[in-house]
Design a protein around this motif. Sequence first.
Motif, PDB file in Angstrom:
ATOM      1  N   VAL A  28       0.853  -1.190   0.000  1.00 60.45           N
ATOM      2  CA  VAL A  28       0.000   0.000   0.000  1.00 60.45           C
ATOM      3  C   VAL A  28       0.889   1.240   0.000  1.00 60.45           C
ATOM      4  O   VAL A  28       1.968   1.259   0.603  1.00 60.45           O
ATOM      5  CB  VAL A  28      -0.952   0.012   1.211  1.00 60.45           C
ATOM      6  N   VAL A  29       0.442   2.247  -0.714  1.00 61.51           N
ATOM      7  CA  VAL A  29       1.111   3.548  -0.733  1.00 61.51           C
ATOM      8  C   VAL A  29       0.235   4.536   0.023  1.00 61.51           C
ATOM      9  O   VAL A  29      -0.952   4.692  -0.302  1.00 61.51           O
ATOM     10  CB  VAL A  29       1.329   4.055  -2.166  1.00 61.51           C
ATOM     11  N   LEU A  30       0.810   5.199   1.012  1.00 60.58           N
ATOM     12  CA  LEU A  30       0.101   6.255   1.722  1.00 60.58           C
ATOM     13  C   LEU A  30       0.444   7.581   1.058  1.00 60.58           C
ATOM     14  O   LEU A  30       1.538   8.123   1.233  1.00 60.58           O
ATOM     15  CB  LEU A  30       0.503   6.286   3.196  1.00 60.58           C
ATOM     16  N   ALA A  31      -0.476   8.095   0.265  1.00 60.53           N
ATOM     17  CA  ALA A  31      -0.313   9.387  -0.400  1.00 60.53           C
ATOM     18  C   ALA A  31      -1.432  10.302   0.072  1.00 60.53           C
ATOM     19  O   ALA A  31      -2.171  10.884  -0.732  1.00 60.53           O
ATOM     20  CB  ALA A  31      -0.336   9.209  -1.919  1.00 60.53           C
ATOM     21  N   THR A  32      -1.547  10.408   1.375  1.00 62.74           N
ATOM     22  CA  THR A  32      -2.700  11.053   1.999  1.00 62.74           C
ATOM     23  C   THR A  32      -2.415  12.467   2.488  1.00 62.74           C
ATOM     24  O   THR A  32      -3.185  13.032   3.256  1.00 62.74           O
ATOM     25  CB  THR A  32      -3.205  10.191   3.164  1.00 62.74           C
ATOM     26  N   GLY A  33      -1.304  13.035   2.060  1.00 62.35           N
ATOM     27  CA  GLY A  33      -1.040  14.433   2.354  1.00 62.35           C
ATOM     28  C   GLY A  33      -1.079  14.759   3.828  1.00 62.35           C
ATOM     29  O   GLY A  33      -0.453  14.091   4.659  1.00 62.35           O
ATOM     30  N   ARG A  34      -1.833  15.791   4.181  1.00 66.61           N
ATOM     31  CA  ARG A  34      -1.860  16.252   5.570  1.00 66.61           C
ATOM     32  C   ARG A  34      -2.564  15.293   6.521  1.00 66.61           C
ATOM     33  O   ARG A  34      -2.552  15.506   7.722  1.00 66.61           O
ATOM     34  CB  ARG A  34      -2.499  17.635   5.635  1.00 66.61           C
ATOM     35  N   TRP A  35      -3.156  14.229   5.986  1.00 67.19           N
ATOM     36  CA  TRP A  35      -3.773  13.211   6.833  1.00 67.19           C
ATOM     37  C   TRP A  35      -2.856  12.012   7.055  1.00 67.19           C
ATOM     38  O   TRP A  35      -3.284  10.987   7.594  1.00 67.19           O
ATOM     39  CB  TRP A  35      -5.088  12.737   6.194  1.00 67.19           C
ATOM     40  N   SER A  36      -1.602  12.120   6.655  1.00 65.15           N
ATOM     41  CA  SER A  36      -0.694  10.971   6.734  1.00 65.15           C
ATOM     42  C   SER A  36      -0.513  10.458   8.151  1.00 65.15           C
ATOM     43  O   SER A  36      -0.375   9.246   8.374  1.00 65.15           O
ATOM     44  CB  SER A  36       0.671  11.341   6.134  1.00 65.15           C
ATOM     45  N   ARG A  37      -0.482  11.342   9.122  1.00 65.92           N
ATOM     46  CA  ARG A  37      -0.275  10.915  10.512  1.00 65.92           C
ATOM     47  C   ARG A  37      -1.369   9.957  10.972  1.00 65.92           C
ATOM     48  O   ARG A  37      -1.113   9.047  11.767  1.00 65.92           O
ATOM     49  CB  ARG A  37      -0.242  12.124  11.441  1.00 65.92           C
ATOM     50  N   GLU A  38      -2.591  10.162  10.495  1.00 68.82           N
ATOM     51  CA  GLU A  38      -3.709   9.330  10.943  1.00 68.82           C
ATOM     52  C   GLU A  38      -3.495   7.864  10.567  1.00 68.82           C
ATOM     53  O   GLU A  38      -3.673   6.970  11.411  1.00 68.82           O
ATOM     54  CB  GLU A  38      -5.016   9.840  10.327  1.00 68.82           C
ATOM     55  N   LEU A  39      -3.126   7.610   9.308  1.00 68.76           N
ATOM     56  CA  LEU A  39      -2.949   6.224   8.887  1.00 68.76           C
ATOM     57  C   LEU A  39      -1.651   5.636   9.419  1.00 68.76           C
ATOM     58  O   LEU A  39      -1.570   4.432   9.679  1.00 68.76           O
ATOM     59  CB  LEU A  39      -3.008   6.132   7.371  1.00 68.76           C
TER      60      LEU A  39
END
Length: 394
Positions: free
Chosen positions: A200-211
């Motif tokens: 999986v790639v986390l490309a969630t920007g400013r929500w990265s800390r959550e995942l």
Amino acid sequence: MSRKKIAVIGAGILGLSVARQLALKGAEVTVFERDHIGAGTSTTTFAWVNSNGKTPDTYHKLNATAIDEHVELQRHAQIGAPWLIQSGTYEWAVGETLEQRLAERTDRLIRLAYPAEQVSRQEIQHRLPEIRLDPQAGKLWFFPSECILYPAILLGKLWTEAKQHGAVLRTHSDIVALEESERGVSLTLADGENWQGDEVVLATGRWSRELMAELGLDLAMLDANKADRISCGFLAYTAPLPIQLEANLITPSLNIRPDGGGRLLLQAPDLDNYVNPSVLPPTDGFIAKEMLRRLRKTFSNVDHAKIERIAIGQRARPADGLPAMGYVTPAKRVYLMVTHSGMTLGPLLGRLVAEEMVEGTRSDLLQDFAPQRLLGKNVEEFPTLSTLHYPAAQ
């Protein structure tokens, strides 16, 4: 050999760039987006493609290479509207201190072989007919390799090509749990559905800390929901104006770029001291009036100018201001992509990350940007960040 099954979480510039490249390399790609394409930072940005004032040298090189990547991608585009305008950037300063800073920055860029040209007052007046140049302005500089882009058009291209090569997009799909095992990765969606795959790639920007927290990992990253000018900034969009502006302007009081159809996009980083991401300022309030006052000092033909809307850009910014690119777990099944300069870096990072994930080769350009330096730490452990006079939402 079986195809890698990879999930990309986030359909912004980074997510769609890597999804496109992974699909081109034969991976089975599913993009999960909890809203719609470009719903996050990717469409609320000044979108200035540059490597101007970016340090250290390895970060400058990454951004300078990324400019070339954009140009090549545009050059090979066979259909669709252009998203990249090789406009160049004009910049000047007023006052001894700011002029000295600009001179030092320009000297460094020239040493790094970054294109920079000094222009005369007559030249800039000819190129920008409506400009009202401050008589106290110091040396005038032009950075010809820099570009502006239209994010929505680029996002459309990236997704269209990813889809043509088999990628699947799942919008309105919120990921509420992420688990990694020796066998692979499991994602749980808000509706209870479960996705399982290889990576999986986390490309969630400013929500990265959550995942990242779902993996039990702390990521040192600025909170874009706080009223903080480093994390957030105003973007003001004008109604159409009779201005012949084709380039990007970085002036002492206002950053200005064309936004299509005669509209201008304005940014004044010092006004970001008043930002509150939970409150949008009115188009007839202080922020709008102050930006218009500065615009009228900079251009003629704008006495009737109006602000159509104001947005607040919330930045995806790691604690040290540098990209975080790499696997975050020993099993190497979860790859983090988060960076401040996403508009500049997106297409290049998409290619480099896809090469690492599919071919197992990590580019030298990424060697200084592994995410481990940010794991298990908090923002306070890093030097204080400061915004400079040029746009912070790139």
